[in-house]
Design a protein around this motif. Structure first.
Motif, PDB file in Angstrom:
ATOM      1  N   ASP A 112      13.367   6.948  93.693  1.00 52.79           N
ATOM      2  CA  ASP A 112      14.104   5.889  93.010  1.00 52.79           C
ATOM      3  C   ASP A 112      15.476   5.698  93.653  1.00 52.79           C
ATOM      4  O   ASP A 112      15.900   4.570  93.937  1.00 52.79           O
ATOM      5  N   HIS A 113      16.172   6.802  93.894  1.00 51.09           N
ATOM      6  CA  HIS A 113      17.504   6.696  94.500  1.00 51.09           C
ATOM      7  C   HIS A 113      17.423   6.285  95.975  1.00 51.09           C
ATOM      8  O   HIS A 113      18.298   5.556  96.460  1.00 51.09           O
ATOM      9  N   ALA A 114      16.394   6.755  96.672  1.00 55.59           N
ATOM     10  CA  ALA A 114      16.233   6.347  98.071  1.00 55.59           C
ATOM     11  C   ALA A 114      15.981   4.849  98.165  1.00 55.59           C
ATOM     12  O   ALA A 114      16.529   4.166  99.048  1.00 55.59           O
ATOM     13  N   LEU A 115      15.170   4.310  97.255  1.00 56.11           N
ATOM     14  CA  LEU A 115      14.934   2.861  97.247  1.00 56.11           C
ATOM     15  C   LEU A 115      16.212   2.091  96.945  1.00 56.11           C
ATOM     16  O   LEU A 115      16.465   1.028  97.532  1.00 56.11           O
TER      17      LEU A 115
ATOM     18  N   ASP B   9      20.669  -1.327  98.866  1.00 58.33           N
ATOM     19  CA  ASP B   9      22.104  -1.537  99.120  1.00 58.33           C
ATOM     20  C   ASP B   9      22.359  -1.782 100.605  1.00 58.33           C
ATOM     21  O   ASP B   9      23.153  -2.663 100.977  1.00 58.33           O
ATOM     22  N   ASN B  10      21.690  -0.999 101.456  1.00 58.12           N
ATOM     23  CA  ASN B  10      21.849  -1.188 102.897  1.00 58.12           C
ATOM     24  C   ASN B  10      21.318  -2.545 103.347  1.00 58.12           C
ATOM     25  O   ASN B  10      21.873  -3.167 104.272  1.00 58.12           O
ATOM     26  N   GLN B  11      20.233  -3.007 102.720  1.00 61.63           N
ATOM     27  CA  GLN B  11      19.702  -4.332 103.056  1.00 61.63           C
ATOM     28  C   GLN B  11      20.712  -5.429 102.728  1.00 61.63           C
ATOM     29  O   GLN B  11      20.906  -6.358 103.505  1.00 61.63           O
ATOM     30  N   LEU B  12      21.358  -5.287 101.565  1.00 66.25           N
ATOM     31  CA  LEU B  12      22.370  -6.293 101.200  1.00 66.25           C
ATOM     32  C   LEU B  12      23.523  -6.294 102.195  1.00 66.25           C
ATOM     33  O   LEU B  12      24.008  -7.356 102.606  1.00 66.25           O
TER      34      LEU B  12
ATOM     35  N   GLN C 251      10.949   0.867 105.884  1.00 67.03           N
ATOM     36  CA  GLN C 251      11.272   2.099 105.149  1.00 67.03           C
ATOM     37  C   GLN C 251      11.079   1.905 103.650  1.00 67.03           C
ATOM     38  O   GLN C 251      10.575   2.796 102.955  1.00 67.03           O
ATOM     39  N   GLN C 252      11.452   0.704 103.166  1.00 71.04           N
ATOM     40  CA  GLN C 252      11.266   0.413 101.742  1.00 71.04           C
ATOM     41  C   GLN C 252       9.784   0.422 101.383  1.00 71.04           C
ATOM     42  O   GLN C 252       9.385   0.964 100.342  1.00 71.04           O
ATOM     43  N   LEU C 253       8.960  -0.167 102.243  1.00 70.46           N
ATOM     44  CA  LEU C 253       7.512  -0.176 101.984  1.00 70.46           C
ATOM     45  C   LEU C 253       6.944   1.242 101.992  1.00 70.46           C
ATOM     46  O   LEU C 253       6.096   1.588 101.184  1.00 70.46           O
ATOM     47  N   LYS C 254       7.408   2.072 102.905  1.00 73.00           N
ATOM     48  CA  LYS C 254       6.928   3.462 102.955  1.00 73.00           C
ATOM     49  C   LYS C 254       7.325   4.221 101.700  1.00 73.00           C
ATOM     50  O   LYS C 254       6.543   5.003 101.141  1.00 73.00           O
ATOM     51  N   LEU C 255       8.571   4.003 101.249  1.00 72.45           N
ATOM     52  CA  LEU C 255       9.006   4.676 100.032  1.00 72.45           C
ATOM     53  C   LEU C 255       8.218   4.195  98.833  1.00 72.45           C
ATOM     54  O   LEU C 255       7.888   4.966  97.937  1.00 72.45           O
TER      55      LEU C 255
END
Length: 199
Positions: free
Chosen positions: A148-151, A156-159, A195-199
């Motif tokens: 949850d926190h990694a996502l 945040d990094n995407q923004l 990375q988001q998809l993997k998470l």
């Protein structure tokens, strides 16, 4: 001994129900570790089965430590089978009987002791299964917490990268930036999406 395969399938099912219950309620914003462990220990069918079995085994020592039930019998000798009249033949004998089996001295005590040890073992199995269940729930909870926190960090990094791409594009349009900066930022954004998809 209990079967870990049955128990692990019950754990998987209860964890799915636990996550479902956590997100189904309107008043629940998040599932704490304490509430997750409480739900798992209270509503796990495998653990409830083991508790019920331990309670049933705990009642056995008092039963095996008593004498067996007496047997009541009725005997008949020289009874005429054609009429079943006991007064027809003078030698007819009909008598009730009762018999009680008495085991060898000390045998009942040994049976009771063995059943007591089995009851203690069943109770220890319940304790072991409870600790195993708590360990599994805590591991899954912390994995979900991490994911949850990694996502959230990835979002945040995407923004930030989208803002950076916008700034770089604006600089490029006015002639102050390089096109390769835009392409590198877009590549990094696509890596974050992967990375988001993997998470």
């Amino acid at each position: 001994m209990f079967s870990f395969s049955i128990f692990s399938s019950c754990v998987s099912l209860s964890l799915l129900l636990l996550v479902n219950n956590a997100f189904a309620g309107a008043d629940h914003n998040f599932l704490t570790l304490k509430s997750a462990t409480e739900i798992a220990t209270q509503h796990n069918p495998g653990l409830a089965q083991m508790r019920a079995r331990a309670e049933a085994i705990a009642a056995i020592p008092s039963q095996v430590g008593t004498l067996p039930d007496p047997e009541i019998s009725v005997s008949a000798a020289n009874l005429p089978v054609s009429t079943f009249n006991s007064a027809q033949v003078d030698m007819t004998q009909i008598g009730p009987g009762i018999s009680q089996a008495i085991p060898f001295p000390g045998k009942l005590t040994l049976r009771s002791s063995a059943a007591t040890f089995e009851a203690k073992a069943a109770l220890e199995n319940v304790t072991e299964a409870r600790w195993w269940l708590l360990s599994s729930v805590k591991q899954v909870w912390w994995q979900i917490f991490y994911l949850d926190h990694a996502l959230q960090v990835v979002k945040d990094n995407q923004l930030l990268l989208e803002q950076f791409i916008q700034i770089t594009r604006t600089k490029y349009e006015v002639g102050e930036g390089l096109q390769q900066d835009i392409l590198l930022a877009q590549l990094e954004l696509s890596n974050l999406l992967d990375q988001q998809l993997k998470l």
